[in-house]
Design an enzyme around this catalytic site. Structure first.
Site, PDB file in Angstrom:
ATOM      1  N   SER A   1       0.834  -1.191   0.000  1.00 60.24           N
ATOM      2  CA  SER A   1       0.000   0.000   0.000  1.00 60.24           C
ATOM      3  C   SER A   1       0.881   1.259   0.000  1.00 60.24           C
ATOM      4  O   SER A   1       1.678   1.453  -0.915  1.00 60.24           O
ATOM      5  CB  SER A   1      -0.958  -0.039   1.192  1.00 60.24           C
ATOM      6  OG  SER A   1      -1.957   0.928   1.074  1.00 60.24           O
TER       7      SER A   1
ATOM      8  N   ASP B   1      -9.625  -4.113  -5.578  1.00 63.56           N
ATOM      9  CA  ASP B   1      -8.954  -2.974  -4.956  1.00 63.56           C
ATOM     10  C   ASP B   1      -9.216  -1.713  -5.782  1.00 63.56           C
ATOM     11  O   ASP B   1      -8.977  -1.714  -6.993  1.00 63.56           O
ATOM     12  CB  ASP B   1      -7.447  -3.252  -4.895  1.00 63.56           C
ATOM     13  CG  ASP B   1      -6.661  -2.175  -4.183  1.00 63.56           C
ATOM     14  OD1 ASP B   1      -7.244  -1.183  -3.713  1.00 63.56           O
ATOM     15  OD2 ASP B   1      -5.422  -2.335  -4.104  1.00 63.56           O
TER      16      ASP B   1
ATOM     17  N   HIS C   1      -7.874  -4.862  -1.381  1.00 60.41           N
ATOM     18  CA  HIS C   1      -6.721  -4.139  -0.852  1.00 60.41           C
ATOM     19  C   HIS C   1      -6.394  -4.660   0.553  1.00 60.41           C
ATOM     20  O   HIS C   1      -7.269  -4.929   1.355  1.00 60.41           O
ATOM     21  CB  HIS C   1      -7.042  -2.643  -0.785  1.00 60.41           C
ATOM     22  CG  HIS C   1      -5.856  -1.797  -0.476  1.00 60.41           C
ATOM     23  ND1 HIS C   1      -4.975  -1.377  -1.443  1.00 60.41           N
ATOM     24  CD2 HIS C   1      -5.407  -1.292   0.692  1.00 60.41           C
ATOM     25  CE1 HIS C   1      -4.033  -0.639  -0.886  1.00 60.41           C
ATOM     26  NE2 HIS C   1      -4.268  -0.577   0.415  1.00 60.41           N
TER      27      HIS C   1
END
Length: 307
Positions: free
Chosen positions: A153, A251, A281
């Site tokens: 991320s 995501d 995600h």
């Protein structure tokens, strides 16, 4: 394929985020409360908390050694958390799995977080630790071969930014970059990527939450137009290290990661883009206990060993 049933079940059980401004201190405390006890963590040969004395100042790092060896390659890991969450503790299990599967010594970086530390403090810490890890003073026993970067991320954002910064500085020792569902365009304009619309709600990370979650970083001076903040905006990607870009089907950030992989290939950089179907995600941090998602560590190992 549909969202993995185990992920769907857990997401359905989670309470909604409270309305109103986000409280970073309370959210960090909630994150830390879910850390597994030490006795339940993957055992390794050694796990050591040390201080990296760098050009950016003293940076806490955690060093994971998978087995006995005097010298070995090194992987420097940057945790995710929208630049204001995450720690050496919350991502300890990710670093342990990386060390176990790759056989490399893993250095997890406890970089400074927004909003208390303004941009580019966190990025400076990450870059400085990479330079430190390659030096003799670190005492890591780096064998001069593999020096990889990995991050999930916002940690993936730092991977891309550090690789670019190192290239521009002439620091050519980084051999690989591994980005797990990276945040590479902090513009958050839903018209830019179909995944921001297709995966806007119901999969954990929601498109509407991107701006408030990243506001601590952006309000601290990070400009979305700056390629060190939004690495997909870098005009020239030539000369960067080979990359593994891992994305997730559900995501909102999927498409920007896959665009970055394509742009790397167009620039002549060896880049593998690997989409994990049925995942959203954060699956490396939260759902790697599911066998089909734990293989992301095996894929990482294979990518590193190909070169």
């Amino acid at each position: 394929m549909p969202l993995h049933p185990e992920i769907a079940k857990i997401l359905a059980s989670l309470p909604a985020l409270p309305e109103g401004p986000l409280d970073p201190v309370a959210m960090r405390a909630a994150d830390e409360a879910h850390v597994a006890p030490l006795a339940e963590r993957l055992p390794l040969h050694a796990v050591d908390d040390v201080t990296a004395r760098t050009a950016s100042g003293d940076v806490p790092v955690r060093i994971y050694t998978p087995d006995e060896a005097d010298r070995r390659g090194v992987l420097v890991y940057f945790h995710g958390g929208a630049f204001f969450l995450g720690s050496l503790e919350t991502h300890d299990h990710v670093a342990r799995s990386l060390a176990k599967e790759t056989g490399l010594k893993v250095v997890s970086v406890g970089y400074r977080l927004a909003p208390e530390a303004a941009f580019p403090a966190g990025l400076d810490d990450c870059y400085a630790v990479v330079r430190w890890a390659a030096g003799q003073d670190a005492g890591l026993g780096w064998d001069g071969t593999t020096l990889a970067l990995a991050g999930d991320s916002s940690g993936g954002t730092f991977v891309a930014a550090v690789a670019a910064r190192a290239h521009d500085d002439g620091f050519d020792r980084i051999t690989h970059q591994i980005l797990y569902y990276p945040s590479l365009d902090l513009d958050f304009d839903a018209d830019r990527y179909a995944s921001l619309r297709e995966n806007a709600r119901g999969y954990g990370l929601e498109t509407a939450g991107l701006k408030p979650f990243n506001a601590f970083y952006l309000d601290s001076g990070a400009d979305p137009a700056d390629p060190l903040v939004s690495p997909v905006k870098r005009a020239d990607l030539t000369g960067l290290p080979p990359a593994l870009v891992v994305t997730a089907q559900y995501d909102p950030l999927r498409d920007e990661g896959e665009l970055y992989g394509r742009r790397l290939r167009e620039a002549g950089v060896e880049a593998t883009v690997s989409r994990y179907e049925g995942a959203g995600h954060g699956f490396v941090q939260h759902f790697s206990w599911i066998p089909e998602y734990h293989r992301v560590f095996e894929e990482t190992r294979d990518f590193l060993r190909r070169r």
